[in-house]
Scaffold this active site. Structure first.
Site, PDB file in Angstrom:
ATOM      1  N   HIS A 308      33.670 -39.048   7.200  1.00 50.52           N
ATOM      2  CA  HIS A 308      34.566 -38.174   6.442  1.00 50.52           C
ATOM      3  C   HIS A 308      35.341 -39.011   5.442  1.00 50.52           C
ATOM      4  O   HIS A 308      35.685 -40.163   5.704  1.00 50.52           O
ATOM      5  CB  HIS A 308      35.545 -37.458   7.395  1.00 50.52           C
ATOM      6  CG  HIS A 308      36.263 -36.303   6.765  1.00 50.52           C
ATOM      7  ND1 HIS A 308      37.390 -36.464   5.990  1.00 50.52           N
ATOM      8  CD2 HIS A 308      36.005 -34.972   6.801  1.00 50.52           C
ATOM      9  CE1 HIS A 308      37.800 -35.270   5.576  1.00 50.52           C
ATOM     10  NE2 HIS A 308      36.980 -34.353   6.045  1.00 50.52           N
ATOM     11  N   ASP A 366      31.828 -30.452  10.079  1.00 53.82           N
ATOM     12  CA  ASP A 366      30.802 -29.720   9.336  1.00 53.82           C
ATOM     13  C   ASP A 366      29.450 -29.759  10.058  1.00 53.82           C
ATOM     14  O   ASP A 366      28.680 -28.806   9.990  1.00 53.82           O
ATOM     15  CB  ASP A 366      30.650 -30.314   7.931  1.00 53.82           C
ATOM     16  CG  ASP A 366      31.908 -30.162   7.103  1.00 53.82           C
ATOM     17  OD1 ASP A 366      32.436 -29.043   7.056  1.00 53.82           O
ATOM     18  OD2 ASP A 366      32.372 -31.160   6.519  1.00 53.82           O
TER      19      ASP A 366
END
Length: 431
Positions: A308, A366
């Protein structure tokens, strides 16, 4: 709070400027450059605003190095485990967790405002049948200002409150109807006897021909998806909402701007990109080949859903989402779904591989959310609209905070101009 006694010294050429150094309750100190141009005649240059605080806020805090996400001081894993989405909505909007009476009143207000103005059905039907649900949502949410005139005056606190409740309440209905229109099925109206997540699932998947009973495991998973995506500090879409609202635009226009920004594949489309990657890999036996490609610096292939930009340790939302993914896949089964089989095997390998551990490439939120939504039966075109439903409360909370800020100014970034300098106009016949 800010400590005006602390300063940072900026020196360039013969110029020296003392700039205030502001100390937050958490996070790094911030150099206040608001008077830099007036004092020194220079701008700062920060493409992407990666080192610039655009505002002060009390809503959400991220510590990327520690893998921490706090809403009003509460860790996201505690909220996802012990709370539910509407309670988190209340927390983001008003600053504290509600007591029982406050929560009941808030849930009642949201639940009883989920219906859309009946004439808005005509607005949906004005789109082409194959319109992307996000295109529909941008248009419909922006058009709410044409239907709800009594909640567009941002100077009126009551109208701001009404607009906030309406947007949180109606966004699931808008998203579900965008989906129904996309697949050619009749619109399903919301029901007041269902909770927020269950209502959304029913509006998406029920049909008039038969009864539809929401599975509590799927409802809980959807509620967690909403909770884990409710707010994420000053990301691209939130900054877009704040910039739009700085001009005095009505709340529906501001949230529509946020939805438009979220539509970008680099922002709200990450879980869709992850699922597309899993389908490219195809089957579990192909994973080693793609793992080697991901490790090859000369290969453009990248494993989506790992790591991330903000979190340099782990994504605190991912572990909670993994639990939901396990529950949903156990319920629905993955034996006949090669994409889900691939996802589970890739997750196992990544968590055990030294390369991923050293690079801190852990599965992020995600990775798991795309798996869950796919298993539930949502097409990829609905992944980002569901993200928009969840993020609406974050956008509204940030919008309300900014509107109430006495220091509010219209957003007006400056630039590093690299174009032509002054030139005289030449008549066309002489060019």
């Amino acid at each position: 709070m800010a400590d005006e006694q602390k300063t940072a010294k900026l020196t360039f050429g013969d110029t020296e400027v003392d700039l205030p150094l502001l100390s937050p309750t958490a996070g790094p100190d911030v150099i206040d450059i608001r008077k830099l141009y007036a004092q020194a005649g220079v701008f700062t240059y920060d493409p992407g605003f990666t080192s610039t605080a655009s505002c002060d806020s009390t809503i959400t805090f991220i510590d990327g190095n520690e893998g921490q996400l706090l809403h009003r001081g509460y860790p996201i894993d505690q909220l996802a485990e012990k709370s539910h989405f509407l309670e988190v909505c209340y927390l983001l909007l008003y600053g504290d967790l509600p007591n029982a009476a406050q929560l009941e009143d808030f849930e009642h207000r949201v639940t009883n405002h989920t219906m859309l103005h009946e004439q808005m059905q005509n607005f949906f039907r004005g789109f082409r049948r194959d319109a992307h649900p996000m295109a529909v949502m941008v248009g419909v949410v922006g058009a709410m200002s044409a239907f709800y005139h009594d909640s567009t005056d941002i100077s009126d606190p009551w109208q701001r409150e009404v607009a906030s409740i309406r947007l949180i309440a109606k966004m699931p209905t808008i998203a579900a109807w965008a989906y129904k229109y996309h697949v050619g099925q009749p619109f399903v109206y919301p029901r007041n006897d269902l909770d927020y997540a269950s209502n959304f699932l029913r509006m998406c998947f029920s049909v008039p021909a038969e009864d539809y009973v929401v599975n509590p495991i799927l409802s809980r998973a959807m509620d967690r998806i909403f909770t884990l995506h409710a707010d994420h500090e000053q990301n691209a879409s939130t900054s877009t909402v704040r910039l739009a609202s700085s001009s005095g635009a009505n709340p529906f226009a501001c949230i529509a701007a946020g939805i438009a920004c979220l539509w970008g594949p680099a922002h709200g489309g990450a879980n869709q990109a992850c699922l597309e990657m899993l389908r490219e890999i195809g089957t579990p036996d192909q994973i080693p080949k793609y793992i080697e490609r991901a490790k090859d610096k000369n290969d453009p292939f990248r494993l989506m859903g790992f790591g991330h930009r903000v979190y340099k340790n782990h994504d605190p939302r991912a572990q909670v989402m993994k639990q939901s993914a396990d529950e949903v896949l156990d319920l629905l089964g993955i034996e006949d779904n090669p994409t889900l089989q691939t996802a589970k095997e890739l997750e196992r390998i990544a968590l055990e591989d030294d390369y991923f551990r050293e690079k801190k490439l852990f599965p992020n939120v995600d990775f798991y959310s795309g798996i869950i939504l796919d298993a539930m039966g949502f097409p990829q075109s609905m992944f980002t609209p569901i993200f928009a439903v969840a993020r609406t409360v974050g956008w509204i909370s940030q919008w309300k905070e900014q509107i109430s800020d006495p220091q509010l100014k219209i957003g007006r970034p400056r630039q590093l101009y690299m174009g032509e300098t002054l030139r005289d106009y030449t008549d066309v016949e002489n060019r």
